[in-house]
Design a protein around this motif. Structure first.
Motif, PDB file in Angstrom:
ATOM      1  N   GLY A 117      -4.801   0.616  13.160  1.00 35.27           N
ATOM      2  CA  GLY A 117      -5.973   0.014  12.663  1.00 35.27           C
ATOM      3  C   GLY A 117      -7.077   0.932  12.962  1.00 35.27           C
TER       4      GLY A 117
ATOM      5  N   GLY B 162      -7.271  -0.165   7.483  1.00 40.13           N
ATOM      6  CA  GLY B 162      -6.426  -1.436   7.108  1.00 40.13           C
ATOM      7  C   GLY B 162      -5.613  -1.347   5.771  1.00 40.13           C
ATOM      8  N   SER B 163      -5.643   0.000   5.142  1.00 38.68           N
ATOM      9  CA  SER B 163      -4.820   0.244   4.073  1.00 38.68           C
ATOM     10  C   SER B 163      -3.299   0.244   4.112  1.00 38.68           C
ATOM     11  CB  SER B 163      -5.072   1.482   3.244  1.00 38.68           C
ATOM     12  OG  SER B 163      -4.453   2.633   4.182  1.00 38.68           O
ATOM     13  N   ARG B 164      -2.625  -0.255   2.878  1.00 39.13           N
ATOM     14  CA  ARG B 164      -1.092  -0.237   2.998  1.00 39.13           C
ATOM     15  C   ARG B 164      -0.559   0.951   3.492  1.00 39.13           C
ATOM     16  NH1 ARG B 164       2.574  -3.517   0.728  1.00 39.13           N
ATOM     17  NH2 ARG B 164       4.442  -2.674   0.255  1.00 39.13           N
TER      18      ARG B 164
ATOM     19  N   LEU C  54      -1.236   1.643   7.456  1.00 38.47           N
ATOM     20  CA  LEU C  54      -0.566   0.657   8.384  1.00 38.47           C
ATOM     21  C   LEU C  54       1.130   0.793   8.323  1.00 38.47           C
ATOM     22  CD1 LEU C  54      -2.349  -2.833   7.641  1.00 38.47           C
ATOM     23  CD2 LEU C  54      -2.614  -1.251   9.406  1.00 38.47           C
TER      24      LEU C  54
ATOM     25  N   SER D 115      -2.537  -6.089  12.782  1.00 42.63           N
ATOM     26  CA  SER D 115      -3.857  -5.218  12.011  1.00 42.63           C
ATOM     27  C   SER D 115      -4.594  -5.177  13.319  1.00 42.63           C
ATOM     28  CB  SER D 115      -4.076  -5.870  10.929  1.00 42.63           C
ATOM     29  OG  SER D 115      -5.439  -5.602  10.865  1.00 42.63           O
TER      30      SER D 115
ATOM     31  N   ASP E  90     -10.635  -4.456   8.575  1.00 41.70           N
ATOM     32  CA  ASP E  90     -11.458  -3.269   7.999  1.00 41.70           C
ATOM     33  C   ASP E  90     -12.282  -3.699   6.653  1.00 41.70           C
ATOM     34  OD1 ASP E  90     -11.822  -0.598   6.654  1.00 41.70           O
ATOM     35  OD2 ASP E  90      -9.876  -0.341   6.028  1.00 41.70           O
TER      36      ASP E  90
ATOM     37  N   THR F 227     -11.181  -2.341   2.952  1.00 40.14           N
ATOM     38  CA  THR F 227     -10.027  -2.480   2.471  1.00 40.14           C
ATOM     39  C   THR F 227      -9.900  -4.134   2.068  1.00 40.14           C
ATOM     40  OG1 THR F 227      -9.011  -0.905   3.557  1.00 40.14           O
ATOM     41  CG2 THR F 227      -7.495  -2.375   2.556  1.00 40.14           C
TER      42      THR F 227
ATOM     43  N   LEU G 256      -8.372  -8.022   2.149  1.00 40.65           N
ATOM     44  CA  LEU G 256      -7.598  -8.653   3.097  1.00 40.65           C
ATOM     45  C   LEU G 256      -6.112  -8.769   2.418  1.00 40.65           C
ATOM     46  CD1 LEU G 256      -9.574 -10.889   5.118  1.00 40.65           C
ATOM     47  CD2 LEU G 256      -7.919  -9.354   6.067  1.00 40.65           C
TER      48      LEU G 256
ATOM     49  N   GLU H  27      -4.538  -6.484   0.747  1.00 46.88           N
ATOM     50  CA  GLU H  27      -3.769  -5.493   1.067  1.00 46.88           C
ATOM     51  C   GLU H  27      -3.434  -5.279   2.463  1.00 46.88           C
ATOM     52  OE1 GLU H  27      -4.507  -0.527   0.627  1.00 46.88           O
ATOM     53  OE2 GLU H  27      -5.569  -1.679  -0.546  1.00 46.88           O
ATOM     54  N   THR H  28      -4.222  -5.545   3.228  1.00 43.63           N
ATOM     55  CA  THR H  28      -3.979  -5.563   4.856  1.00 43.63           C
ATOM     56  C   THR H  28      -2.798  -6.408   5.281  1.00 43.63           C
ATOM     57  OG1 THR H  28      -6.256  -4.663   5.378  1.00 43.63           O
ATOM     58  CG2 THR H  28      -4.890  -5.511   7.256  1.00 43.63           C
TER      59      THR H  28
END
Length: 361
Positions: A109, A121-123, A126, A147, A151, A154, A156, A158-159
């Motif tokens: 993160g 926190g993007s896919r 991470l 996480s 973030d 981004t 949530l 997606e995170t």
């Protein structure tokens, strides 16, 4: 498990049941996972500048003492990745036979690399970070992937979706969050429920000088605290920095010693060692002595007093320091006087370096 020289053949594991009995464990929320009440964090003292022999001694001694939970993050070092590489060497040489008895965790993160995909926190970040962590650790999975921070740039969905992918792909056994406020914790849990993945743990800073997780969140629909949300939703809590990065020891009672964290710079800023804060620390130290224990033991027991806290996460710069911390488990419970002394302090001593980057969002 004997501490053989680093180049010696890997030792045979000691009796697994003996290690599991060595420390008390608590259930991690509503999950089936149990963690020792004291766990080892590798945030500090596991960088390239720290002797590898000392790092090895600390980790192996912790495992011998029954500390089955070893906590990392992708950016622990310095430089980033160094702590995971150190753990990877230990897994390859000595810990492989007992890997399934250990809970090895990591996070992503915070800033780890250059460019737009080196934090957040993007896919993409991470899952790429998790893959890199597994390579450094020499493992095919970690037990918990977090996480590391909320973030705001981004969604949530997606995170948390990336955490779900980590679990479903087998790269992580469980998923968690770290330093999320009560509102963001509740939102993450709601997203996780829609995606069909369980978030089992939140990792938060918590100490006698940093009690933000007890405070009502004005942005939460119910005005709940992080601990309230965790308790009602069955989320385990791992509390890090219960010694306030060393402030809740006897190290800074008479100033800033050479070679200390505050003297070296970094997360423990000298500005935290204000006369007001040190006045609180000295009063707590005197009270601890009146009850026949150290300030550090008092601080550890205080963080563990709430059953919603599954485990307190402590660092160590030596095996002696680790043993001193583990000795808190043999100490009597805090007296009402000691608890009341902490309650009389301000809940926020201005040392929560994570707040403006995560928990306040």
């Amino acid at each position: 498990m004997p501490l053989d020289p680093p180049d010696a053949p890997a030792p045979s594991p000691a009796d697994p049941s003996a290690r599991r009995r060595a420390l008390p464990h608590r259930r991690l929320g509503r999950s089936g996972l149990r963690l020792p009440t004291i766990s080892l964090g590798l945030w500090q003292n596991f960088g390239e500048a720290d002797p590898q022999a000392t790092q090895r001694e600390i980790v192996l001694h912790a495992v011998e003492r029954g500390v089955t939970h070893l906590d990392l993050a992708n950016n622990y070092g310095p430089p980033g990745g160094a702590a995971e590489e150190s753990m990877g060497r230990l897994v390859a040489r000595e810990l492989r036979p007992v890997r399934d008895e250990l809970v090895i965790t990591t996070k992503a993160g915070y800033r780890m690399g250059p460019g737009p995909y080196g934090e957040g926190g993007s896919r993409k970040y991470l899952l790429s970070s998790l893959d890199a962590s597994l390579r450094r650790l020499g493992l095919d999975h970690v037990d918990i992937f977090y996480s590391h921070r909320f973030d705001p740039t981004t969604p949530l969905t997606e995170t948390v979706g990336a955490l779900a992918t980590a679990v479903r792909s087998g790269r992580a056994r469980y998923a968690g969050i770290s330093s999320y406020s009560a509102r963001r914790t509740r939102e993450a849990l709601e997203v996780a429920a829609r995606l069909g993945v369980d978030l089992v743990v939140t990792q938060v800073s918590y100490s006698m000088l940093n009690r933000w997780v007890e405070e009502p969140d004005p942005h939460d629909p119910a005005g709940a605290s992080v601990l309230d949300v965790a308790g009602s939703e069955g989320l385990g809590v791992v509390a890090f920095s219960p010694l306030a990065q060393g402030m809740l020891t006897d190290r800074y009672l008479d100033g800033v010693p050479a070679g200390s964290r505050a003297a070296r710079g970094g997360p423990l800023r000298q500005s935290f060692l204000s006369e007001e804060n040190l006045g609180h620390v000295r009063r707590l130290h005197a009270l601890a002595r009146e009850h026949g224990r150290s300030l550090a033991t008092t601080a550890i027991l205080w963080a563990m007093r709430d059953e919603r806290v599954t485990s307190v996460l402590l660092g160590a710069s030596s095996t002696q320091q680790l043993d001193d911390n583990l000795a808190a488990l043999d100490a009597p419970a805090l007296s009402p006087e000691e608890v009341a002394a902490v309650e009389a302090l301000p809940a926020d001593a201005g040392i929560n370096i994570w707040a403006s980057r995560s928990s306040d969002l």
